[in-house]
Design an enzyme around this catalytic site. Structure first.
Site, short mmCIF file in Angstrom:
data_model
loop_
_atom_site.label_atom_id
_atom_site.label_comp_id
_atom_site.label_asym_id
_atom_site.label_seq_id
_atom_site.Cartn_x
_atom_site.Cartn_y
_atom_site.Cartn_z
N LYS A 1 42.79 11.17 9.58
CA LYS A 1 43.77 11.15 7.77
C LYS A 1 42.69 11.40 6.90
O LYS A 1 42.58 11.80 5.64
CB LYS A 1 44.39 10.48 8.34
CG LYS A 1 45.37 9.92 6.88
CD LYS A 1 46.54 11.42 6.41
CE LYS A 1 47.90 11.64 7.61
NZ LYS A 1 48.42 10.33 7.66
N GLU B 1 0.46 7.70 1.89
CA GLU B 1 2.07 7.44 3.09
C GLU B 1 2.97 8.35 2.62
O GLU B 1 4.25 8.77 3.22
CB GLU B 1 2.77 5.84 2.64
CG GLU B 1 3.29 5.69 1.58
CD GLU B 1 2.28 4.82 0.62
OE1 GLU B 1 1.33 5.52 0.46
OE2 GLU B 1 2.52 4.74 -0.44
N HIS C 1 -1.16 7.11 -3.13
CA HIS C 1 -0.02 6.28 -2.10
C HIS C 1 0.30 7.54 -1.20
O HIS C 1 0.45 8.50 -1.04
CB HIS C 1 1.49 6.13 -2.57
CG HIS C 1 1.19 4.95 -3.54
ND1 HIS C 1 1.81 4.28 -3.15
CD2 HIS C 1 1.70 5.43 -5.05
CE1 HIS C 1 2.17 3.03 -4.24
NE2 HIS C 1 1.54 4.14 -5.64
N GLN D 1 -6.36 -2.43 -4.75
CA GLN D 1 -7.19 -3.36 -5.59
C GLN D 1 -7.49 -4.90 -5.50
O GLN D 1 -7.96 -5.80 -5.57
CB GLN D 1 -5.42 -3.49 -6.81
CG GLN D 1 -5.20 -2.24 -7.20
CD GLN D 1 -3.80 -2.43 -8.03
OE1 GLN D 1 -3.44 -2.77 -9.03
NE2 GLN D 1 -4.42 -1.17 -9.33
N ASP E 1 15.87 9.41 -1.00
CA ASP E 1 15.84 10.85 -0.20
C ASP E 1 15.17 11.72 -0.24
O ASP E 1 15.16 12.46 0.89
CB ASP E 1 17.14 11.15 -0.97
CG ASP E 1 18.22 10.12 -0.91
OD1 ASP E 1 18.30 10.12 0.20
OD2 ASP E 1 19.58 9.75 -1.56
N CYS F 1 -3.24 1.33 -2.82
CA CYS F 1 -2.23 1.35 -4.60
C CYS F 1 -2.52 -0.41 -4.75
O CYS F 1 -3.92 -0.72 -4.68
CB CYS F 1 -1.37 1.85 -4.32
SG CYS F 1 -1.01 1.80 -6.60
N1 GLN Z 1 0.79 -2.65 -9.66
C1 GLN Z 1 -0.29 -2.83 -9.86
C2 GLN Z 1 -0.50 -1.02 -10.85
O1 GLN Z 1 0.36 -0.83 -11.50
C3 GLN Z 1 0.17 -1.26 -8.67
C4 GLN Z 1 0.79 -0.80 -8.19
C5 GLN Z 1 1.38 0.19 -7.33
O2 GLN Z 1 1.09 -0.37 -6.14
N2 GLN Z 1 2.31 1.43 -6.63
O3 GLN Z 1 -1.52 -0.66 -10.78
#
Ligand code: GLN
Length: 531
Positions: free
Chosen positions: A197, A511, A509, A388, A80, A384
């Site tokens: 109602k 986004e 992130h 990796q 939210d 994220c």
């Molecule tokens: N699992 C990975 C970490 O803990 C990536 C986490 C994620 O994508 N938010 O670093």
């Protein structure tokens, strides 16, 4: 008692509760009211109170609850708050999400430390006071603060929140509080009529708790005749002009227009004491762009574990949709199941997004996606875990054949992604991650720096593992260079593939910071590269 005197004087409060059913758009209604007030020039903030016993949303299952949203100051909350940020283009904070579990914990810790000096600790006044304190704190620097109460009025677990918002008016003045009750009015197909109602009963429930709402929003499937609102008003002792109809609409971003059409503006104007028109021009522009059928369609492959569950990646899909609208292209999101993904799936789309995630399931598919992108110059945006896995893909190409993440069992020889010192041994517990805003410096002249247009950025994080810089030579050999690090250079924050159409991946992130009226540059550029 509400402690924050400053907040009491300055701010006006809007409380949004629900009746009949939950899940009928109470949050979007609250956020839309906020967007309208913001468009009138007010500083608006918004907060959600949920009667769950969880302490935060960090350990909630994304399949059941959707994505975990992280505030800039590192609180793990439910999705939210993401809606709120998208509608209000502002930053929520650790006070913006209030869960019963956290409040109980705070009270019990205080009691254990002798903070109540031997007194009995009770739901009223101690719990209700604490709720009010959190509301005052969250609204302290705003002109208008909106509070959404989760669930429906009458739910056993939510009673103390309703009592707290009732009491709140005693402290700040009833004239500084606007109570909005969102009810659902079902259409009964067999008798072809709207049944009021349940709404009447919901209003009776609310009155029973001492709150007579200033606005009743009746959610219906189709536009309802005015007589429905009048009937509800008549039975509930609420002026008829305060009972409004909000029918379903295709896009949540059109709800502010629907809310405006419903007649809420007059009530809001009276409440804030100013009848200026809200400037909705940017929303209108966004709505126009979104509603258009463009000549070009771009296909984005979302390589994900929870396939088709939009709520689990809602910030990512919303960022992509908005980026497509402002880029004037139609967007098709192809959900690619990371556990089964093959090169054929990757070839069938214009670009790949690999979002965040936890656990080994689907990891190989994500590594294959990044490998494919590197080998075929397919635009790639890694978020994220998506970054990796891109580093693992590059390291494998660069000679570390068994490269992997320590999260998935890689040992010292191969742990291209490894655990942060200080996080060891805490993998299964909540609240142990690098969370919230972290700064990064971008490499001069890199694509990443060009996309951002600046060299210092701040992005939100939620992760435990990081790139093991010992493997940078292999990662580079495999096609990726570091394009951003933490200011001290210790942590890799961005990588990119030099010369690629678009291949940027980040430990953050982004986004979470993308808003429909203010789309994140990484998403804008990624979609642009697909045109
Ligand atoms: N699992 C990975 C970490 O803990 C990536 C986490 C994620 O994508 N938010 O670093």
């Amino acid at each position: 008692m509400v402690k924050n005197k400053k907040a009491e004087k300055k701010c006006k409060y809007i409380f949004v509760t629900g009746g009949v059913l939950s899940g009928v758009g109470k949050g979007i209604t609250a956020a839309s009211i906020g967007a309208i007030l913001k468009a009138k020039g007010y500083k608006v903030s918004i907060q959600k109170c949920d009667p769950y016993l969880n302490v935060d949303a960090g350990l909630l299952n994304p399949v059941e609850h959707g994505e975990c949203f992280v505030t800039h100051d590192g609180k793990e909350t439910d999705l939210d708050l993401g809606h709120y940020e998208r509608f209000l283009d502002f930053e929520t904070n650790k006070y913006s999400s209030v869960l019963s579990g956290a409040l109980y914990r705070e009270l019990i810790e205080k009691e254990r430390n002798g903070g109540f000096h031997g007194k009995t600790v009770q739901m009223i006044p101690h719990f209700t006071d604490l709720v009010q304190e959190k509301i005052a704190m969250a609204g302290q620097s705003s002109d208008i603060h909106i509070v959404e109460i989760g669930g429906t009025v009458g739910d056993y677990e939510g009673l103390s929140f309703i009592e707290a918002i009732r009491l709140f008016a005693n402290h700040v003045g009833r004239e500084n509080c606007l109570y909005v009750h969102v009810v659902y009015v079902p259409w009964i197909n067999t008798s072809k009529e709207l049944k009021t109602k349940p709404a009447q009963n919901a209003l009776k429930d609310l009155r029973g708790f001492g709150i007579i709402p200033d606005v009743v929003v009746c959610r219906t499937e189709k536009p309802a005749p005015r007589s429905m609102c009048e009937k509800i008003a008549g039975f509930s002792g609420i002026p008829s002009e305060a009972v409004l109809n909000l029918p379903d609409i295709d896009s949540v971003y059109d709800v502010p227009f629907n809310v405006l059409k419903s007649g809420v503006l007059e009530i809001l104007n009276k409440f804030v004491g100013d009848d200026t028109e809200p400037d909705m021009s940017r929303w209108q522009e966004f709505s126009r762009l979104r509603g258009k059928q463009w000549a070009k369609t771009v296909k984005v492959g979302l390589v994900a574990k929870y396939v088709g569950n939009e709520d689990a990646y809602i910030c990512v899909t919303e960022a992509l949709k908005a980026a497509a609208a402002w880029n004037k292209v139609n967007l098709e999101i192809e959900w690619i199941n990371a556990e089964e993904a093959t090169d054929k799936d990757f070839a069938a789309v214009d670009g790949l997004v690999v979002p965040g995630g936890f656990g080994a399931r689907g990891a190989e598919g994500k590594i294959r996606a990044a490998t494919y992108a590197l080998e075929h110059d397919k635009p790639y945006l890694g978020l994220c875990l998506g970054m990796q896995m891109a580093c693992v893909a590059a390291a494998r190409r660069g000679g570390i054949k068994a490269a992997n993440s320590e999260e998935f069992g890689a040992g010292e020889e191969n742990n291209v992604i490894y655990i942060m010192e200080g996080q060891k041994g805490k993998e299964e517990t909540g609240g142990t991650m690098r969370l919230g805003d972290c700064a990064a410096k971008l490499a001069k002249g890199s694509r990443t720096a060009k996309v951002y247009g600046v060299e210092k950025v701040m992005e939100r994080h939620r992760h435990r593992y990081e790139v093991n810089q010992k493997f940078l030579p292999e990662i580079e050999k495999g096609g990726l260079v570091v394009s951003g690090t933490s200011p001290d250079g210790e942590l890799v924050e961005f990588v990119e593939a030099p010369g690629a159409r678009f291949f940027v991946a980040t430990q953050a992130h982004p986004e979470l910071k993308s808003r429909p009226l203010n789309v994140h540059p990484l998403f804008l550029e990624f979609v642009k590269s697909l045109k």
